[in-house]
Design a protein around this motif. Structure first.
Motif, PDB file in Angstrom:
ATOM      1  N   GLY A 106      34.546  39.244 -14.607  1.00  0.00           N
ATOM      2  CA  GLY A 106      33.968  38.426 -13.548  1.00  0.00           C
ATOM      3  C   GLY A 106      34.165  38.944 -12.140  1.00  0.00           C
ATOM      4  O   GLY A 106      33.684  38.339 -11.188  1.00  0.00           O
ATOM      5  N   HIS A 107      34.859  40.071 -11.975  1.00  0.00           N
ATOM      6  CA  HIS A 107      35.106  40.583 -10.628  1.00  0.00           C
ATOM      7  C   HIS A 107      33.806  40.960  -9.922  1.00  0.00           C
ATOM      8  O   HIS A 107      33.572  40.576  -8.779  1.00  0.00           O
ATOM      9  CB  HIS A 107      36.041  41.797 -10.664  1.00  0.00           C
ATOM     10  CG  HIS A 107      37.385  41.493 -11.238  1.00  0.00           C
ATOM     11  ND1 HIS A 107      38.239  40.584 -10.672  1.00  0.00           N
ATOM     12  CD2 HIS A 107      38.011  41.978 -12.341  1.00  0.00           C
ATOM     13  CE1 HIS A 107      39.352  40.516 -11.394  1.00  0.00           C
ATOM     14  NE2 HIS A 107      39.236  41.348 -12.416  1.00  0.00           N
ATOM     15  N   ALA A 108      32.947  41.720 -10.587  1.00  0.00           N
ATOM     16  CA  ALA A 108      31.694  42.157  -9.977  1.00  0.00           C
ATOM     17  C   ALA A 108      30.797  40.967  -9.663  1.00  0.00           C
ATOM     18  O   ALA A 108      30.160  40.921  -8.606  1.00  0.00           O
ATOM     19  CB  ALA A 108      30.976  43.151 -10.883  1.00  0.00           C
ATOM     20  N   SER A 109      30.758  39.990 -10.550  1.00  0.00           N
ATOM     21  CA  SER A 109      29.935  38.806 -10.312  1.00  0.00           C
ATOM     22  C   SER A 109      30.396  38.054  -9.068  1.00  0.00           C
ATOM     23  O   SER A 109      29.573  37.622  -8.249  1.00  0.00           O
ATOM     24  CB  SER A 109      29.973  37.868 -11.519  1.00  0.00           C
ATOM     25  OG  SER A 109      29.444  38.509 -12.646  1.00  0.00           O
ATOM     26  N   ARG A 110      31.702  37.915  -8.920  1.00  0.00           N
ATOM     27  CA  ARG A 110      32.225  37.221  -7.738  1.00  0.00           C
ATOM     28  C   ARG A 110      31.961  38.017  -6.470  1.00  0.00           C
ATOM     29  O   ARG A 110      31.588  37.449  -5.429  1.00  0.00           O
ATOM     30  CB  ARG A 110      33.719  36.941  -7.904  1.00  0.00           C
ATOM     31  CG  ARG A 110      33.998  35.815  -8.899  1.00  0.00           C
ATOM     32  CD  ARG A 110      35.452  35.366  -8.861  1.00  0.00           C
ATOM     33  NE  ARG A 110      36.380  36.408  -9.262  1.00  0.00           N
ATOM     34  CZ  ARG A 110      36.697  36.700 -10.526  1.00  0.00           C
ATOM     35  NH1 ARG A 110      36.138  36.018 -11.513  1.00  0.00           N
ATOM     36  NH2 ARG A 110      37.566  37.645 -10.807  1.00  0.00           N
ATOM     37  N   PHE A 140      23.666  44.979 -15.455  1.00  0.00           N
ATOM     38  CA  PHE A 140      24.426  43.968 -14.711  1.00  0.00           C
ATOM     39  C   PHE A 140      23.543  43.324 -13.641  1.00  0.00           C
ATOM     40  O   PHE A 140      23.505  42.099 -13.508  1.00  0.00           O
ATOM     41  CB  PHE A 140      25.661  44.598 -14.069  1.00  0.00           C
ATOM     42  CG  PHE A 140      26.315  43.718 -13.039  1.00  0.00           C
ATOM     43  CD1 PHE A 140      27.082  42.630 -13.425  1.00  0.00           C
ATOM     44  CD2 PHE A 140      26.136  43.959 -11.687  1.00  0.00           C
ATOM     45  CE1 PHE A 140      27.673  41.789 -12.480  1.00  0.00           C
ATOM     46  CE2 PHE A 140      26.715  43.133 -10.735  1.00  0.00           C
ATOM     47  CZ  PHE A 140      27.485  42.051 -11.130  1.00  0.00           C
ATOM     48  N   MET A 162      29.493  40.158  -5.992  1.00  0.00           N
ATOM     49  CA  MET A 162      28.055  40.088  -5.736  1.00  0.00           C
ATOM     50  C   MET A 162      27.703  38.744  -5.117  1.00  0.00           C
ATOM     51  O   MET A 162      26.924  38.681  -4.159  1.00  0.00           O
ATOM     52  CB  MET A 162      27.271  40.305  -7.032  1.00  0.00           C
ATOM     53  CG  MET A 162      25.769  40.261  -6.837  1.00  0.00           C
ATOM     54  SD  MET A 162      25.127  41.572  -5.774  1.00  0.00           S
ATOM     55  CE  MET A 162      25.290  42.966  -6.857  1.00  0.00           C
ATOM     56  N   GLN A 163      28.271  37.652  -5.609  1.00  0.00           N
ATOM     57  CA  GLN A 163      27.968  36.336  -5.034  1.00  0.00           C
ATOM     58  C   GLN A 163      28.451  36.238  -3.595  1.00  0.00           C
ATOM     59  O   GLN A 163      27.771  35.666  -2.746  1.00  0.00           O
ATOM     60  CB  GLN A 163      28.582  35.211  -5.875  1.00  0.00           C
ATOM     61  CG  GLN A 163      28.139  33.838  -5.410  1.00  0.00           C
ATOM     62  CD  GLN A 163      26.636  33.670  -5.437  1.00  0.00           C
ATOM     63  OE1 GLN A 163      25.984  33.921  -6.446  1.00  0.00           O
ATOM     64  NE2 GLN A 163      26.049  33.258  -4.317  1.00  0.00           N
ATOM     65  N   ARG A 204      36.112  45.572 -16.141  1.00  0.00           N
ATOM     66  CA  ARG A 204      34.742  45.095 -16.343  1.00  0.00           C
ATOM     67  C   ARG A 204      34.714  43.954 -17.337  1.00  0.00           C
ATOM     68  O   ARG A 204      35.519  43.894 -18.254  1.00  0.00           O
ATOM     69  CB  ARG A 204      33.850  46.232 -16.814  1.00  0.00           C
ATOM     70  CG  ARG A 204      33.611  47.230 -15.707  1.00  0.00           C
ATOM     71  CD  ARG A 204      32.661  48.317 -16.112  1.00  0.00           C
ATOM     72  NE  ARG A 204      32.549  49.263 -15.009  1.00  0.00           N
ATOM     73  CZ  ARG A 204      32.199  50.514 -15.149  1.00  0.00           C
ATOM     74  NH1 ARG A 204      31.906  50.987 -16.332  1.00  0.00           N
ATOM     75  NH2 ARG A 204      32.129  51.303 -14.093  1.00  0.00           N
ATOM     76  N   GLU A 223      20.709  41.108 -15.096  1.00  0.00           N
ATOM     77  CA  GLU A 223      21.266  39.836 -15.579  1.00  0.00           C
ATOM     78  C   GLU A 223      21.591  38.900 -14.423  1.00  0.00           C
ATOM     79  O   GLU A 223      21.583  37.681 -14.582  1.00  0.00           O
ATOM     80  CB  GLU A 223      22.510  40.081 -16.425  1.00  0.00           C
ATOM     81  CG  GLU A 223      22.204  40.646 -17.794  1.00  0.00           C
ATOM     82  CD  GLU A 223      23.460  40.911 -18.609  1.00  0.00           C
ATOM     83  OE1 GLU A 223      24.514  40.310 -18.314  1.00  0.00           O
ATOM     84  OE2 GLU A 223      23.372  41.726 -19.553  1.00  0.00           O
ATOM     85  N   ALA A 224      21.862  39.480 -13.239  1.00  0.00           N
ATOM     86  CA  ALA A 224      22.181  38.679 -12.053  1.00  0.00           C
ATOM     87  C   ALA A 224      20.920  38.293 -11.270  1.00  0.00           C
ATOM     88  O   ALA A 224      21.022  37.703 -10.198  1.00  0.00           O
ATOM     89  CB  ALA A 224      23.137  39.452 -11.143  1.00  0.00           C
TER      90      ALA A 224
END
Length: 104
Positions: free
Chosen positions: A33-37, A68, A39-40, A30, A71-72
Protein backbone atom coordinates in the motif's frame (compact mmCIF):
# COMPACT_ATOMS: atom_id res chain seq x y z
CA UNK A 1 6.94 10.16 -5.46
CA UNK A 2 5.91 12.20 -8.51
CA UNK A 3 8.24 15.03 -9.48
CA UNK A 4 7.14 17.41 -12.26
CA UNK A 5 8.57 17.15 -15.74
CA UNK A 6 8.41 19.10 -18.98
CA UNK A 7 5.54 17.67 -20.97
CA UNK A 8 6.45 18.49 -24.50
CA UNK A 9 6.92 19.44 -27.01
CA UNK A 10 4.27 20.65 -27.28
CA UNK A 11 3.81 22.06 -23.79
CA UNK A 12 0.78 20.72 -21.94
CA UNK A 13 -2.25 23.00 -21.73
CA UNK A 14 -3.07 24.87 -18.51
CA UNK A 15 -4.35 22.58 -15.77
CA UNK A 16 -2.26 19.62 -16.91
CA UNK A 17 0.55 18.37 -14.65
CA UNK A 18 3.23 16.12 -16.08
CA UNK A 19 4.77 13.57 -13.72
CA UNK A 20 8.41 12.82 -14.57
CA UNK A 21 8.16 9.24 -13.37
CA UNK A 22 6.78 7.84 -10.19
CA UNK A 23 9.68 6.91 -7.95
CA UNK A 24 10.10 3.18 -7.53
CA UNK A 25 9.04 1.39 -4.39
CA UNK A 26 11.45 -1.10 -2.82
CA UNK A 27 10.52 -4.49 -4.32
CA UNK A 28 10.33 -6.00 -0.82
CA UNK A 29 7.71 -3.40 0.12
CA UNK A 30 5.50 -3.72 -2.96
CA UNK A 31 1.93 -4.77 -2.39
CA UNK A 32 1.79 -3.19 1.07
CA UNK A 33 0.00 0.00 0.00
CA UNK A 34 2.95 2.40 0.07
CA UNK A 35 2.72 3.37 -3.61
CA UNK A 36 -1.05 3.76 -3.42
CA UNK A 37 -0.77 6.12 -0.46
CA UNK A 38 1.98 8.13 -2.14
CA UNK A 39 -0.02 8.37 -5.36
CA UNK A 40 -3.11 9.55 -3.46
CA UNK A 41 -1.04 12.22 -1.67
CA UNK A 42 0.21 13.43 -5.06
CA UNK A 43 -3.31 13.55 -6.46
CA UNK A 44 -4.54 15.47 -3.39
CA UNK A 45 -1.76 18.01 -3.94
CA UNK A 46 -2.58 18.33 -7.65
CA UNK A 47 -6.25 18.91 -6.88
CA UNK A 48 -5.37 21.51 -4.23
CA UNK A 49 -3.17 23.25 -6.84
CA UNK A 50 -6.11 23.22 -9.30
CA UNK A 51 -4.72 20.75 -11.80
CA UNK A 52 -7.31 18.63 -13.57
CA UNK A 53 -5.23 16.11 -15.53
CA UNK A 54 -1.97 14.31 -14.80
CA UNK A 55 0.26 12.81 -17.49
CA UNK A 56 3.20 10.45 -17.19
CA UNK A 57 5.49 8.51 -19.49
CA UNK A 58 6.12 4.83 -18.77
CA UNK A 59 8.68 2.57 -20.40
CA UNK A 60 6.82 0.33 -22.82
CA UNK A 61 8.35 -2.76 -21.20
CA UNK A 62 7.47 -1.78 -17.61
CA UNK A 63 4.33 -3.88 -17.27
CA UNK A 64 4.41 -3.72 -13.47
CA UNK A 65 4.30 0.09 -13.30
CA UNK A 66 1.77 0.36 -16.12
CA UNK A 67 -0.41 -2.24 -14.39
CA UNK A 68 -0.24 -0.35 -11.09
CA UNK A 69 -1.17 2.92 -12.77
CA UNK A 70 -4.02 1.48 -14.83
CA UNK A 71 -5.47 -0.17 -11.73
CA UNK A 72 -5.32 3.29 -10.10
CA UNK A 73 -7.36 4.82 -12.94
CA UNK A 74 -4.69 5.91 -15.41
CA UNK A 75 -5.12 5.08 -19.11
CA UNK A 76 -2.99 5.18 -22.23
CA UNK A 77 -3.89 8.10 -24.48
CA UNK A 78 -2.24 6.81 -27.65
CA UNK A 79 0.90 8.96 -27.44
CA UNK A 80 4.27 7.27 -27.59
CA UNK A 81 7.90 8.28 -27.98
CA UNK A 82 11.36 6.82 -28.26
CA UNK A 83 14.18 8.37 -26.24
CA UNK A 84 17.79 8.21 -27.39
CA UNK A 85 19.53 8.03 -24.03
CA UNK A 86 23.09 8.62 -25.25
CA UNK A 87 22.39 10.59 -28.42
CA UNK A 88 24.04 8.02 -30.65
CA UNK A 89 21.08 5.73 -31.34
CA UNK A 90 22.68 2.84 -29.47
CA UNK A 91 20.55 3.00 -26.31
CA UNK A 92 16.89 3.82 -26.86
CA UNK A 93 13.81 3.48 -24.69
CA UNK A 94 10.25 3.32 -26.02
CA UNK A 95 7.62 4.91 -23.81
CA UNK A 96 3.85 5.24 -23.75
CA UNK A 97 1.97 8.13 -22.18
CA UNK A 98 -0.75 7.63 -19.59
CA UNK A 99 -3.21 10.20 -18.29
CA UNK A 100 -5.60 10.49 -15.37
CA UNK A 101 -8.30 12.96 -14.40
CA UNK A 102 -7.41 14.26 -10.94
CA UNK A 103 -9.85 17.08 -10.35
CA UNK A 104 -12.87 18.82 -11.72
Amino acid sequence: FAPPSPGGPPAPPPGVFVVARPHPIDPERRGQGHASRLMQACVDTLVADRFSIALTWVNATDDELRGFLTEAGWAADGAHRELDLRGDGEVTVKQVRLHAAVGG
